[in-house]
Each structure stands twice: as structure tokens, then as C-alpha cells.
Design a protein around this motif. Sequence first.
Motif, PDB file in Angstrom:
ATOM      1  N   LYS A 224       7.350  -1.095   1.115  1.00  0.00           N
ATOM      2  CA  LYS A 224       7.035  -1.151  -0.302  1.00  0.00           C
ATOM      3  C   LYS A 224       7.188  -2.596  -0.747  1.00  0.00           C
ATOM      4  CE  LYS A 224       6.600   1.747  -3.046  1.00  0.00           C
ATOM      5  NZ  LYS A 224       5.407   2.359  -3.680  1.00  0.00           N
ATOM      6  N   TRP A 225       6.197  -3.088  -1.485  1.00  0.00           N
ATOM      7  CA  TRP A 225       6.275  -4.439  -2.018  1.00  0.00           C
ATOM      8  C   TRP A 225       5.903  -4.377  -3.494  1.00  0.00           C
ATOM      9  CZ3 TRP A 225       8.796  -8.343  -0.287  1.00  0.00           C
ATOM     10  CH2 TRP A 225       8.601  -9.618  -0.836  1.00  0.00           C
ATOM     11  N   GLY A 226       6.907  -4.512  -4.328  1.00  0.00           N
ATOM     12  CA  GLY A 226       6.695  -4.241  -5.740  1.00  0.00           C
ATOM     13  C   GLY A 226       6.384  -2.769  -5.902  1.00  0.00           C
ATOM     14  N   ASP A 227       5.307  -2.471  -6.589  1.00  0.00           N
ATOM     15  CA  ASP A 227       4.895  -1.078  -6.768  1.00  0.00           C
ATOM     16  C   ASP A 227       3.906  -0.623  -5.701  1.00  0.00           C
ATOM     17  OD1 ASP A 227       6.440  -0.815  -9.091  1.00  0.00           O
ATOM     18  OD2 ASP A 227       4.831  -1.616 -10.354  1.00  0.00           O
ATOM     19  N   ALA A 228       3.559  -1.507  -4.787  1.00  0.00           N
ATOM     20  CA  ALA A 228       2.529  -1.205  -3.799  1.00  0.00           C
ATOM     21  C   ALA A 228       3.134  -0.728  -2.480  1.00  0.00           C
ATOM     22  CB  ALA A 228       1.665  -2.438  -3.545  1.00  0.00           C
TER      23      ALA A 228
END
Length: 378
Positions: A224-228
Motif C-alpha cells: 500500500k502506498w498512500g491510498d493506492a
Amino acid sequence: MKKADILIFGDICPDNDYKALYGKSGTPVFDEKIRQMMDEATFVVGNLECPATNETAPITKCGPTLKAEPEDVAFLKKTGFDAFSLANNHILDYGETAVNDTVACCQKNGLLYFGAGKNTEEAAKPLVTEISGKKIGFLSFAEAEFNLAGAHTPGANHYDVYISLDDIAALKQSCDYVAVLYHGGIEHYKNPSPLLQKKCRAMAKAGADLVLCQHSHCIGTVEKWGDATILYGQGNTAFGYREGNAAWNEGFAVAIHLDTKSISLYLMQATPGGIVLASEEANKNRITRLKSDSERIGDAEFIKEQWDAYCAAQEALDLALVYGKNRVYNKLNRIMHNALMNTFYKGKKQMITMNLIRCEAHHEVVTTILENNVLKNK
């Protein structure tokens, strides 16, 4: 199994040992459970990793050349696909006419497409459609091989850091959800390289809700990277069967649930008779392993260590290729654990090559020279 608003499959190529299953033998390439999952999804996407054409003459290139026939695409449409990404390293394998044939074939069969076109402008166009009451944008990019569209020539959409991140950001401005399919990275390597991780995180920051890396032909890692969500390696969907190669014979179907902006993963496995949906237990175990494999990918030192180890293992092959050595020399060098290259190409010779490749200005000069020489000799 939760119904998918969007179902995304990975690499699909009829030009291999599943050729006979594409609507000709009466035996479908996907089993009944996968077809049911496709029927229940609102929108189904795949990566068609080859042109669909009747052209018979492949281009001159390094690596294999792949193709499908137009009837294969018609069969895939009947199977349940709604759209194909065409941004990959094989779309130009049978020349410019074959790219145009593929686009025409999609249009004839009522399939949407994105990631390739008659020129760079068309290839870069996103696919925007309404799914389950929401506006959804799809973009796909390919790394540069023998595949890219030009200003006046057809091919794949190139990932260009100076343009592509702006394209993602602009698409996000007008869409509720953005999915990016990135065709690149290292084949058969499950971790992201430092550069691939940097690229995918930048795509997420630019506005992608989901980044799917294809091309590696193996299931990779996820973060997960931020909301992505970034999946570094979706694995194969239908790319043939290889005896004893478990990594090649598996891949995830990625289900997107728009109400929660979440995803589910469903393991598919290649068999000699086609692609089957794995059992619930096998799926659960594979996802557990995916999570275990992914525990340290947020650690930059770990990513660098893994990458250095991979590169060291490739040295005997890749250094000989850089210096343009023939197949016999390359094989002998690998048997001798890089002894030939270490003897004849070391010290300052390697330093000069390193600088030509590493320095952006020199890299551009050398690439332009080689590209123009290859064009002259076609």
C-alpha cells in the motif's frame, strides 16, 4: 467470492502451447469457474501481449516474436473480455500493419482497448468508461523495447516520467477511480527493483488507485502506498504451461470493488489442459505467501540488497550482451562464471561503458546512434 465491479487479468498470449484451445478444439482455455467469475463481473480487462494479425513476417529484434490470429481475439471476446491493454513489449512484433490490425480486430469484435495506437498521441489515450455508476479511467504503459509508437508510426504507449505522471494526474481529475497497468520490470523477479518501486510509487502519488505490474511472468509482491495498492507482478493469465515451473504456471485475477476501493485476488493455475481457478485453500495459502514475501519491501536497504544479488547472478550473461558478444561466447562466459569478461573487459573499459550508459546525456547520444544504425540496416 465477492462479485467484482472490475476484473483484471494479466498477460495473455495465444501463440504458445495453448494455441489449440482458442476456440478451435471445443475445449475452452479457461475453466468453468473462471468463466463464471468473468460473467459475474461488470467489466473484464486483460493484457493482450501480442498483435492479432494475419501478417506472417516478424520484425528483426532481440527476443521472441509472438502473435495471435484475429479469430483468437473473437474467441476471447466470447469468453467474456470487455477491453484489452495493448501496451507491452510484443505489440510491434509483426510490424506496424499488425498493430493497426489488432486495433481493427478489437473494434470489429466490440472490444475496447488502450495503450497502443497509430501514433504516440493515440497510444497515450486513456480508456474512460462508467462502471457501476462510477467514472473509471484506465491507462497502460510499456517500457521501451522494440515496441513503441512514434509521432507518425503505430505502437505501444511509452512510460515517460516527464509526461506520464501528468497523464495520470489529469485522468484522476475526471475519474472516480484510476487503474494503471505497467508492462515492465524484470522477468521472473518477484521484488521491485529500486527504480520500479520509485516509478510505481510516483504513479500512486500522481493519482492511481491501483498499479498493476505485468510482464514479469511471476507473482511478485504487494504494498500500500498512500491510498493506492501496488502489485509488483500479477503473474501469467494464459501464457502456456511449463512443466515443473510453478512460478510461470500461476497468476492472480485482480477483482476491484468500487464501493470500498478495495481489491481481491484469485489464484489461477496453468495445467496442460488450460487455466483453472485454484481452490479456496490454495488461494488463501498463496495470498499468505504473497504477504510474507512483501513484509520487507518497504525497507529500502532490503530492496537494494535483493537487487544487488539478482544483478550479480546476471553479470555473466548481461555484461557479454552489453559488449555485443555472440551466443557461443555468452554461453562460454556463463559456464566460466564471467571469467572471459573479467579478463578482457575490466577496469577502465568497464568504467567507460558504465559512464556511457549511466550518464543521461551520454546515454541519449549512444541510444540515438544505435537506433539510427539499426534503422539504416533494416
